[in-house]
Design a protein around this motif. Structure first.
Motif, mmCIF file in Angstrom:
data_model
loop_
_atom_site.group_PDB
_atom_site.id
_atom_site.type_symbol
_atom_site.label_atom_id
_atom_site.label_comp_id
_atom_site.label_asym_id
_atom_site.label_seq_id
_atom_site.Cartn_x
_atom_site.Cartn_y
_atom_site.Cartn_z
ATOM 1 N N VAL A 121 15.544 -10.032 -17.233
ATOM 2 C CA VAL A 121 15.330 -9.694 -15.761
ATOM 3 C C VAL A 121 14.162 -9.163 -15.460
ATOM 4 O O VAL A 121 13.516 -8.588 -16.553
ATOM 5 C CB VAL A 121 16.591 -8.667 -15.123
ATOM 6 N N TYR A 122 13.693 -8.956 -14.531
ATOM 7 C CA TYR A 122 12.346 -8.551 -13.967
ATOM 8 C C TYR A 122 12.262 -7.093 -13.410
ATOM 9 O O TYR A 122 12.784 -6.556 -12.659
ATOM 10 C CB TYR A 122 11.532 -9.403 -13.049
ATOM 11 N N PHE A 123 11.381 -6.161 -14.461
ATOM 12 C CA PHE A 123 11.459 -4.907 -14.235
ATOM 13 C C PHE A 123 9.956 -4.604 -13.837
ATOM 14 O O PHE A 123 8.980 -5.307 -14.139
ATOM 15 C CB PHE A 123 11.293 -4.259 -15.608
ATOM 16 N N VAL A 124 10.044 -3.651 -12.981
ATOM 17 C CA VAL A 124 8.471 -2.958 -12.560
ATOM 18 C C VAL A 124 8.818 -1.580 -12.139
ATOM 19 O O VAL A 124 9.474 -1.277 -11.189
ATOM 20 C CB VAL A 124 7.950 -3.609 -11.261
ATOM 21 N N HIS A 125 8.533 -0.700 -13.462
ATOM 22 C CA HIS A 125 8.788 0.653 -13.073
ATOM 23 C C HIS A 125 8.005 1.734 -13.935
ATOM 24 O O HIS A 125 7.763 1.191 -15.143
ATOM 25 C CB HIS A 125 10.189 1.024 -12.895
ATOM 26 N N PRO A 160 3.020 1.007 -15.667
ATOM 27 C CA PRO A 160 4.543 0.657 -15.626
ATOM 28 C C PRO A 160 4.819 -0.557 -16.739
ATOM 29 O O PRO A 160 4.029 -1.084 -17.263
ATOM 30 C CB PRO A 160 4.643 0.233 -14.309
ATOM 31 N N GLN A 161 6.148 -0.419 -17.034
ATOM 32 C CA GLN A 161 6.756 -1.597 -17.696
ATOM 33 C C GLN A 161 6.775 -2.702 -16.586
ATOM 34 O O GLN A 161 7.305 -2.427 -15.370
ATOM 35 C CB GLN A 161 8.255 -1.491 -18.105
ATOM 36 N N GLY A 198 3.226 2.237 -3.809
ATOM 37 C CA GLY A 198 3.395 2.419 -5.271
ATOM 38 C C GLY A 198 2.564 1.798 -6.132
ATOM 39 O O GLY A 198 1.853 0.581 -5.832
ATOM 40 N N ASN A 199 1.882 2.318 -7.198
ATOM 41 C CA ASN A 199 1.106 1.561 -8.298
ATOM 42 C C ASN A 199 1.487 0.309 -8.430
ATOM 43 O O ASN A 199 0.588 -0.446 -8.524
ATOM 44 C CB ASN A 199 1.085 2.485 -9.416
ATOM 45 N N GLN A 200 2.690 -0.114 -8.845
ATOM 46 C CA GLN A 200 3.305 -1.283 -9.226
ATOM 47 C C GLN A 200 2.599 -2.458 -8.165
ATOM 48 O O GLN A 200 2.494 -3.497 -8.692
ATOM 49 C CB GLN A 200 4.566 -1.307 -9.672
ATOM 50 N N CYS A 202 15.974 -0.496 -7.979
ATOM 51 C CA CYS A 202 14.672 0.092 -8.201
ATOM 52 C C CYS A 202 14.549 1.458 -8.037
ATOM 53 O O CYS A 202 15.459 2.289 -8.277
ATOM 54 C CB CYS A 202 13.712 -0.749 -7.738
ATOM 55 N N LEU A 203 13.780 1.897 -7.145
ATOM 56 C CA LEU A 203 13.513 3.409 -6.572
ATOM 57 C C LEU A 203 14.837 3.603 -5.980
ATOM 58 O O LEU A 203 15.442 4.822 -6.037
ATOM 59 C CB LEU A 203 12.258 3.330 -5.533
#
Lengths: 210, 253
Positions: free
Chosen positions: A140-144, A115-116, B122-124, A79-80
């Protein structure tokens, strides 16, 4: 031993637990020496790009990370942590990253949800040891809100479709990055962490394009 | 393609999952949060939401305990809410293994909390939970806090937009009128909010049958749908709901 780099934010326990579940020894550490001594390194991450780089510099972790990466040990950014592998980011101003993979981190732009967040399908672009046992179309699980834009598109291992093709996995030699959260991506994610563990253990699986 | 999420919600009281009908009446026991979390992970839930409905200081220990235990059991994301009023509270819960934090009354009282949390994690990570109730005289939905006991006078749509601008990564929108009624989500409210903000909206309150999920995605424009009793009391399963949605062309995992 796999070192999970602790730089002050985020849920590190999940990555740790997931690696243990698939059978590998891992430790969460903010000690530059322990990072240097590890056989493989995971750079996880939630939070902001600039803050993360600032903390890595301040804590002395940055030098260890660069050395480990240069030594050719398996290095995985999540991720980050994946975004930090790149040259620059435009997250809250311009920031310089680790520059282990040339390219830029950009914000999604457009009339869609940012975010997505959620489960999206993977499109495998080229073989990688990380994707052994993973099939095209696995979710798969995205958060960005930001995505990577590598200068050399050849580093892209997998993409996902979010209002266009978005790099989901990259690899340049021993440097690997995963934009989604494998530790939160159920069986598919665990398989990728198992693949990473096998790489660290010196038993890389041959990645297949399915 | 990004799939629509189905999220079971646990209302937790004294360490047990309970389900209220219209918030504070007719409580039923639905089980142990850790066992349920494991069950739903295997069933194909896309995420979990755990809300501590007692949310008192004395309960904080219990909360940390089940958050840690749930984190040990599941490999899907989960959100924790209930009584979180400071960045320090957020940090503790994230450290215990939660992926996101839901804030409701505390965000209304101190909107800066959204920004502070978003900057730090983070916003998420920051889900702003909004309970909306239709106000006939105003012809608008009003934000309710303290589990519906206090009307704020604020419009739900305005507050959702403000929460987004302050740094919320998602909006968890509960219809106070529909919650526990099992006759469908508030499609009108959901759509208004989903179209007013650019962050994902999780619809909550009113799921009673499979069609309701289809409606909230197709007509309500929700990104995710939350449900509790329909799953807890096995009126349908996540698998059944997803198969139904797939058949109707809604992308699901």
């Amino acid at each position: 031993m796999i070192a999970i780099v602790d730089y002050g934010v985020g849920n590190l326990r999940s990555v740790h637990k997931a690696l243990q579940t698939v059978g590998f020894e891992a430790m969460v550490t903010s000690d530059p020496e322990q990072v240097l001594a590890a056989d493989g390194v995971v750079l996880p991450g939630v939070g902001a790009f600039g803050d993360a780089m600032f903390y890595l510099k301040q804590s002395g972790l940055l030098d260890s990370i660069r050395r480990v990466a240069k030594e050719g040990k398996p290095f995985l950014g999540i991720c980050l942590g994946m975004q930090l592998l790149f040259s620059t980011s435009e997250e809250h101003g311009q920031h310089v990253g680790l520059n282990l993979i040339p390219g830029h981190v950009k914000r999604f732009k457009g009339d869609f949800k940012i975010p997505q967040i959620g489960w999206n399908t993977l499109k495998l672009e080229r073989p990688s040891a990380l994707t052994a046992g993973v099939a095209r179309g696995d979710l798969v699980y995205f958060v960005h809100s930001y995505y990577v834009d590598p200068l050399d598109r050849g580093v892209i291992v997998a993409t996902t479709d979010y209002h266009g093709d978005v790099p989901a996995m990259v690899q340049k030699d021993n440097i690997m990055g995963i934009q989604f959260h494998p530790e939160k991506s159920s069986r598919t994610g665990l398989q990728m962490l198992r693949n990473f563990g096998e790489l660290v253990a010196g038993r890389p699986a041959k990645g297949a394009l399915v | 393609m990004l799939t629509k999420r189905i999220i079971p919600c646990f209302d937790i009281k004294n360490g047990r999952v309970v389900k209220n009908v219209s918030f504070l009446t007719n409580q039923r026991d639905a089980g142990d949060p850790v066992e349920l979390a494991r069950f739903y992970d295997e069933e194909g839930a896309d995420e979990l939401v755990l809300l501590d409905i007692t949310a008192t200081l004395e309960n904080r220990g219990t909360m940390m305990d089940y958050v840690q235990r749930v984190a040990e059991e599941v490999y899907i994301p989960f959100t924790v809410g209930g009584g979180i009023a400071s960045v320090e509270d957020m940090r503790e819960i994230l450290k215990a293994g939660a992926d996101k934090i839901a804030i409701n009354s505390a965000a209304v009282k101190n909107p800066q909390l959204i920004t502070d949390g978003a900057k730090r994690f983070g916003n998420q990570c920051i889900v702003v939970s909004i309970d909306g109730k239709y106000n006939r005289s105003k012809g608008d939905w009003e934000v309710m806090i303290h589990a519906g006991r206090t009307a704020t006078g604020m419009s739900v749509i305005d507050w959702a937009k403000k929460a987004e601008s302050l740094g919320a990564g998602e909006i968890l929108l509960t219809s106070f009128d529909q919650d526990g009624m099992k006759n469908g989500y508030d499609l009108k409210l959901t759509r208004l909010v989903a179209e007013a903000v650019h962050v994902p909206v999780i619809a909550s309150g009113g799921a009673g049958k499979r069609d309701h999920f289809y409606d909230v995605f197709a007509k309500g424009k929700a990104d995710a749908a939350l449900a509790a009793s329909i799953f807890h009391f096995k009126e349908t399963s996540i698998g059944e709901v997803k198969a139904y949605l797939k058949g109707k062309g809604v992308p699901v995992r």
